[in-house]
Design a protein around this motif. Structure first.
Motif, PDB file in Angstrom:
ATOM      1  N   SER A  65      -7.002   2.199  -6.282  1.00  0.00           N
ATOM      2  CA  SER A  65      -6.499   3.477  -5.783  1.00  0.00           C
ATOM      3  C   SER A  65      -7.648   4.445  -5.555  1.00  0.00           C
ATOM      4  O   SER A  65      -8.730   4.317  -6.137  1.00  0.00           O
ATOM      5  CB  SER A  65      -5.487   4.082  -6.763  1.00  0.00           C
ATOM      6  OG  SER A  65      -6.088   4.395  -8.003  1.00  0.00           O
ATOM      7  N   ALA A 111      -2.709   3.806  -3.118  1.00  0.00           N
ATOM      8  CA  ALA A 111      -2.824   2.713  -4.091  1.00  0.00           C
ATOM      9  C   ALA A 111      -2.360   1.417  -3.447  1.00  0.00           C
ATOM     10  O   ALA A 111      -1.376   1.408  -2.688  1.00  0.00           O
ATOM     11  CB  ALA A 111      -1.997   3.009  -5.336  1.00  0.00           C
ATOM     12  N   ALA A 155      -1.650  -2.901  -4.221  1.00  0.00           N
ATOM     13  CA  ALA A 155      -1.514  -3.993  -5.184  1.00  0.00           C
ATOM     14  C   ALA A 155      -0.840  -5.175  -4.510  1.00  0.00           C
ATOM     15  O   ALA A 155      -0.120  -5.020  -3.509  1.00  0.00           O
ATOM     16  CB  ALA A 155      -0.710  -3.557  -6.405  1.00  0.00           C
ATOM     17  N   GLU A 191       0.855  -1.185   0.000  1.00  0.00           N
ATOM     18  CA  GLU A 191       0.000   0.000   0.000  1.00  0.00           C
ATOM     19  C   GLU A 191       0.888   1.231   0.000  1.00  0.00           C
ATOM     20  O   GLU A 191       1.696   1.420   0.919  1.00  0.00           O
ATOM     21  CB  GLU A 191      -0.924   0.024   1.215  1.00  0.00           C
ATOM     22  CG  GLU A 191      -1.786   1.274   1.290  1.00  0.00           C
ATOM     23  CD  GLU A 191      -2.737   1.287   2.469  1.00  0.00           C
ATOM     24  OE1 GLU A 191      -2.922   2.364   3.065  1.00  0.00           O
ATOM     25  OE2 GLU A 191      -3.292   0.212   2.796  1.00  0.00           O
ATOM     26  N   PHE A 250       2.230   0.107 -10.432  1.00  0.00           N
ATOM     27  CA  PHE A 250       3.451  -0.288  -9.724  1.00  0.00           C
ATOM     28  C   PHE A 250       4.310  -1.128 -10.668  1.00  0.00           C
ATOM     29  O   PHE A 250       3.797  -1.978 -11.401  1.00  0.00           O
ATOM     30  CB  PHE A 250       3.125  -1.142  -8.493  1.00  0.00           C
ATOM     31  CG  PHE A 250       2.459  -0.416  -7.351  1.00  0.00           C
ATOM     32  CD1 PHE A 250       2.309   0.964  -7.340  1.00  0.00           C
ATOM     33  CD2 PHE A 250       1.973  -1.126  -6.260  1.00  0.00           C
ATOM     34  CE1 PHE A 250       1.701   1.616  -6.277  1.00  0.00           C
ATOM     35  CE2 PHE A 250       1.358  -0.489  -5.192  1.00  0.00           C
ATOM     36  CZ  PHE A 250       1.223   0.889  -5.195  1.00  0.00           C
ATOM     37  N   THR A 273      -3.551  -2.063  -9.550  1.00  0.00           N
ATOM     38  CA  THR A 273      -3.763  -1.378  -8.283  1.00  0.00           C
ATOM     39  C   THR A 273      -5.233  -1.000  -8.129  1.00  0.00           C
ATOM     40  O   THR A 273      -5.951  -0.788  -9.107  1.00  0.00           O
ATOM     41  CB  THR A 273      -2.931  -0.091  -8.187  1.00  0.00           C
ATOM     42  OG1 THR A 273      -3.346   0.811  -9.215  1.00  0.00           O
ATOM     43  CG2 THR A 273      -1.446  -0.381  -8.327  1.00  0.00           C
TER      44      THR A 273
END
Length: 276
Positions: free
Chosen positions: A230, A239, A241, A200, A216, A228
């Motif tokens: 977000s 965001a 992932a 995060e 990312f 992600t």
């Protein structure tokens, strides 16, 4: 989850030279159209810089409605991949990627370029004269579905050359750095999950326009990263992932290696690394 290994081994780089020769596999067909009908590739030969590097560019022109992909194209895309002849005088290269678009097709997100794009390529050379390059470019070109295409590329880069305004415009369209955008540094909270890590990130980034998307990336293409999720609260973007290594187990992620790109319809901002 989506297939985490799909396309993960493809790296984002591309190179071409003048005069350009292109060959495509006979199997590259889509609705009766060959790859030659869909995509054309040429080199903007560019110029030799003061420090001895060479700034060239690949011009990719596609049939109306077709698109190709950015270095991190998402689950629905195929990143460009270059295989360069090791006997050439090119010691290294860097693509300066222009700001891409975000596409949604059949509920799947992908990131890339529509119709045509110029990709500036900066090359480190071992020879200060004319340099012959030879390589092979794999990329995906897509309408409703993707057609993989392989192009054989070879030619000659001149020892001088002239500054090309179209290359300069593509360079100017790259994502802004943190300093250029007036953004803050990113912080990351990392949590182990059963097959990797959940990351995060929070960063203060000015508005980039509509359809904001955060991406990312890590330098190892074998590490799968989910899309992600977000949200923005003023200038604060958060965001999240999942990051999964090839063996789908716990691993130590180097926070400084995480590249975060915030994409929008007005501009893009790229931040390198995050702190705990």
């Amino acid at each position: 989850m989506m297939n985490r290994s799909f396309f993960s081994a493809l790296a984002g780089a591309a190179l071409a030279a003048v005069p350009l020769a292109v060959s495509t596999p006979a199997s590259a067909q889509f609705e009766g159209r060959s790859a030659d009908d869909v995509v054309q590739v040429s080199l903007l030969e560019g110029w030799r810089t003061d420090d001895g590097r060479h700034m060239a560019a690949i011009q990719i022109t596609m049939a109306p409605g077709w698109k190709t992909y950015w270095r991190a194209p998402g689950e629905g895309g195929i990143p460009p991949r270059l295989r360069l002849d090791p006997s050439s005088s090119v010691e290294g290269l860097q693509i300066h990627w222009p700001r891409p678009e975000v596409f949604f097709t059949n509920g799947m997100r992908s990131i890339g370029y529509r119709d045509d794009v110029i990709l500036p390529v900066e090359l480190s050379l071992s020879d200060d004269g004319a340099v012959e390059v030879d390589g092979r470019l794999d990329l995906g070109v897509c309408l409703d579905v993707c057609m993989p295409v392989t192009l054989d590329l070879y030619g000659l880069l001149p020892p001088e050359g002239n500054r090309d305004p179209s290359i300069a415009a593509a360079l100017a369209d790259r994502p802004l750095t943190r300093a250029e955008a007036g953004a803050g540094s990113a912080t990351c909270q990392i949590t182990p999950i059963s097959d990797g890590l959940r990351v995060e990130a929070q960063m203060r980034v000015p508005s980039v326009g509509n359809d904001e998307t955060v991406v990312f990336e890590l330098s190892d293409p074998g590490i799968w990263i989910s899309e992600t999720s977000s949200h923005r609260d003023g200038d604060l973007v958060t965001a999240v992932a999942d990051v999964v290594p090839p063996d789908a187990g716990p691993f130590a992620m180097d926070r400084s290696d995480l590249r975060i790109t915030v994409l929008g319809t007005r501009m893009a901002v790229e931040l390198q690394g995050c702190t705990g």
